[in-house]
Design an enzyme around this catalytic site. Structure first.
Site, short mmCIF file in Angstrom:
data_model
loop_
_atom_site.label_atom_id
_atom_site.label_comp_id
_atom_site.label_asym_id
_atom_site.label_seq_id
_atom_site.Cartn_x
_atom_site.Cartn_y
_atom_site.Cartn_z
N GLY A 26 -3.74 3.28 -1.45
CA GLY A 26 -4.62 2.67 -0.47
C GLY A 26 -4.17 3.19 0.93
O GLY A 26 -2.98 3.49 1.30
N GLY A 28 -4.96 2.10 5.25
CA GLY A 28 -5.58 0.97 6.20
C GLY A 28 -5.18 1.15 7.66
O GLY A 28 -4.51 1.81 7.76
N MET A 30 -2.80 -0.67 9.02
CA MET A 30 -1.46 -0.68 9.10
C MET A 30 -0.59 0.23 8.66
O MET A 30 0.56 0.51 8.80
CB MET A 30 -0.86 -2.06 8.39
CG MET A 30 -1.20 -3.40 9.12
SD MET A 30 -0.57 -4.68 8.61
CE MET A 30 -1.26 -6.09 9.55
N GLY A 31 -1.19 1.09 7.74
CA GLY A 31 -0.48 2.11 7.11
C GLY A 31 -0.91 2.52 5.59
O GLY A 31 -2.08 2.32 5.39
N VAL A 33 -0.38 2.59 1.21
CA VAL A 33 0.57 1.93 0.17
C VAL A 33 0.38 2.95 -0.98
O VAL A 33 -0.42 3.61 -1.34
CB VAL A 33 -0.51 0.79 -0.29
CG1 VAL A 33 0.12 0.30 -1.56
CG2 VAL A 33 -0.81 -0.05 0.77
N LYS A 49 4.69 -0.10 0.78
CA LYS A 49 3.70 -0.01 2.09
C LYS A 49 4.67 0.73 3.02
O LYS A 49 5.55 0.06 3.60
CB LYS A 49 2.86 -1.40 2.45
CG LYS A 49 1.96 -1.28 3.64
CD LYS A 49 1.22 -2.45 3.62
CE LYS A 49 -0.16 -2.04 4.34
NZ LYS A 49 -1.16 -3.10 4.52
N ASP A 149 -4.10 -11.30 10.67
CA ASP A 149 -4.90 -10.48 10.32
C ASP A 149 -5.53 -10.97 9.21
O ASP A 149 -5.80 -10.23 8.03
CB ASP A 149 -4.19 -9.32 9.98
CG ASP A 149 -5.19 -8.12 10.13
OD1 ASP A 149 -6.44 -8.33 10.75
OD2 ASP A 149 -4.93 -6.78 9.69
#
Length: 517
Positions: A26, A28, A30-31, A33, A49, A149
């Protein structure tokens, strides 16, 4: 916990000397995964993550360690927050944290949804927020956490044998840290997802729980309508700043006219979207109270929601169930069945003690499955107004076995667990399950522990349509299986499953309104 830069891959490719990265699963804002194996725990799968920003400043590394520690402690308090196990900063300066690996879908994949599912998932998200907003006691100091968030992409939804669906909040405590890093690196005091940000978050102000409540209001609007409360001209910061600060949210009825919402629910969502924090619900506890009142008034008898996601289990067999806790004082049984229940006499071959066992009532040509239990007279009186909850779990291999679980829940006394294990190769038990699959209710016949051990109460528990259909399927499967001599193995597997789910069932029942009657 691994708090230093030593948490980096060694010559064997292990992160923090224990995590073997497998693949990217994954990405996103934020970073990234990764799926990984924890080699110290025998290759247990975990999710790791890595945050997008590098953190080389020792103070920021310390800040991250504190945020991650509080987040990890918080995640152990609530089943509605994804568990965090470990954290660190890689040699390259990328902070990471290790979470439980879960097979589920993002909430955004279920949008828009029907009202029962909305009520179920929203309540669970509120429970997770309530736990965080109340704070964690770390070395004598209370650390309340604001997520910053809240949005559908940060809510993980998975099938669950107790709740139908289980909602878990991702990334708790991390958003504040990311915001701190962004502020230093960009000289801007904002980090978040524009459509869900509160007005005060866009200003870069210090936030409290009411900012999360605003974001939740946007998400609730979207869960029901599939749309955001505003339609700005662009997705740029300025357009969303104007919408959140100055434009009133659209009416739900205008966006989705066919949706018939209770007035109280509509007002709750609009209140969450108030521009000023003082005009919103002041806590997630307050939100939960309103949701429970709405649920009690409108949705108490709605069936459990199963939708399109198949419910599975950790045991090597099929395990699908439905649940619908039933609250009532009367038995609501057919008159003929209730009359026979009241005439029942405690079998002479059963001991005089607190036990429960299933028994077929001989009613004309259609035997009725019933539960017989013996309790002290005082407890029977106290449990006469109880939440009745039932659940069925089935294991096909190595031997077909069914767990028929009934729970009588009283807020003062707690749960009374009434498990029965049925060997599905026994003809009598097949008749029992056929009766359960054919009738909306089954009777609970309560006998006093004190002499003369007579029947003093008859209750009933409701079996919803999904459960009854599933029971029919399991019954047919059981009839086609070859003979087996490993019933004890299947029973032990079901017992393990039962023990694991007790705490979730109790938490679920404790959050329901008290029984009435």
């Amino acid at each position: 916990m691994n708090q230093s830069s030593s948490a980096s891959p060694d010559s064997k490719g292990l992160l923090a000397n224990r995590y073997q990265l497998i693949k990217l699963i994954g990405t996103g804002g934020m970073g990234k995964v990764f799926l990984a194996n924890d080699v110290l725990l025998g290759g247990t799968p975990v999710a790791i993550k890595f945050l997008a920003q590098t953190v080389l400043n020792p103070k920021l590394q310390k800040d991250f360690a504190r945020e991650a520690m509080v987040s990890a402690a918080l995640s152990q308090k609530s089943i509605h927050i994804v568990k965090a196990y470990d954290y660190g900063v890689s040699e390259q300066g990328y902070p990471f944290y290790v979470m439980e690996y879960l097979s589920g879908k993002s909430l955004k994949e279920f949008i828009p949804m029907n009202l029962p599912m909305f009520m179920n998932l929203t309540r669970q998200v509120c429970l997770g927020l309530q736990c965080a907003h109340q704070g964690m006691n770390i070395e004598g100091k209370i650390y309340p956490l604001v997520h910053r968030d809240i949005k559908p992409a940060n809510i993980l939804v998975m099938p669950d044998p107790i709740l139908g669906y289980l909602a878990k909040i991702l990334d708790f405590g991390i958003a504040k840290f990311v915001n701190a890093v962004s502020t230093i690196s960009t000289n801007k005091g904002f980090h978040g997802t524009l459509p869900y940000c509160s007005p005060e978050q866009l200003e870069g102000e210090e936030l409290d729980s009411r900012s999360d409540i605003y974001s939740l209001g946007v998400m609730m609007f979207e869960m029901l309508t599939g749309k955001k409360p505003w339609e700005p001209e662009t997705d740029h910061f300025g357009a969303w700043y104007k919408a959140h600060h100055f434009e009133p949210p659209r009416a739900i009825a205008a966006v989705k006219p066919e949706l018939q919402l209770p007035k109280e629910l509509n007002e709750l969502i609009m209140a969450c979207l108030a521009k000023a924090p003082r005009d919103r619900p002041q806590s997630s506890t307050q939100l939960l109270q309103v949701l429970e009142n709405i649920n009690r008034t409108y949705y108490l008898n709605w069936p459990a929601n199963k939708s399109s996601m198949k419910v599975g289990s950790n045991i090597p067999a099929e395990s699908v169930n439905g649940n619908n806790p039933h609250i009532a004082a009367k038995s609501d049984l057919p008159v003929a069945v209730e009359q026979i229940c009241w005439k029942a006499i405690w079998p002479p071959n059963k001991p005089i003690q607190e036990i429960v066992f299933p028994r077929l009532l001989d009613i004309e040509k259609n035997p009725v499955a019933s539960l017989w239990l013996m309790l002290p007279k005082a407890e029977i009186q106290k449990r006469s107004h109880s939440i009745r909850y039932n659940q069925f779990l089935f294991i096909k291999l190595p031997h077909p076995m069914l767990l028929w679980l009934t729970v009588l829940y009283n807020k003062q006394l707690g749960p009374k667990w009434l498990p029965c294990y049925l060997d599905m190769q026994e003809p009598q038990n097949q008749k029992m399950v056929y009766s359960l699959a054919s009738n909306e209710r089954y009777p609970l016949i309560l006998f006093t522990l004190e002499a003369p051990n007579s029947c003093t109460s008859v209750m009933s528990s409701y079996i919803n349509e999904t459960q009854r259909q599933t029971l029919k399927t399991w019954l047919e499967q059981s009839k086609t299986l070859p003979p087996s001599s490993q019933a004890h193995l299947s029973k032990n597997l079901l017992k393990q499953q039962y023990k694991q789910m007790q705490s979730q069932i109790q938490e679920h029942l404790a959050s329901m309104p008290a029984a009435v009657g």
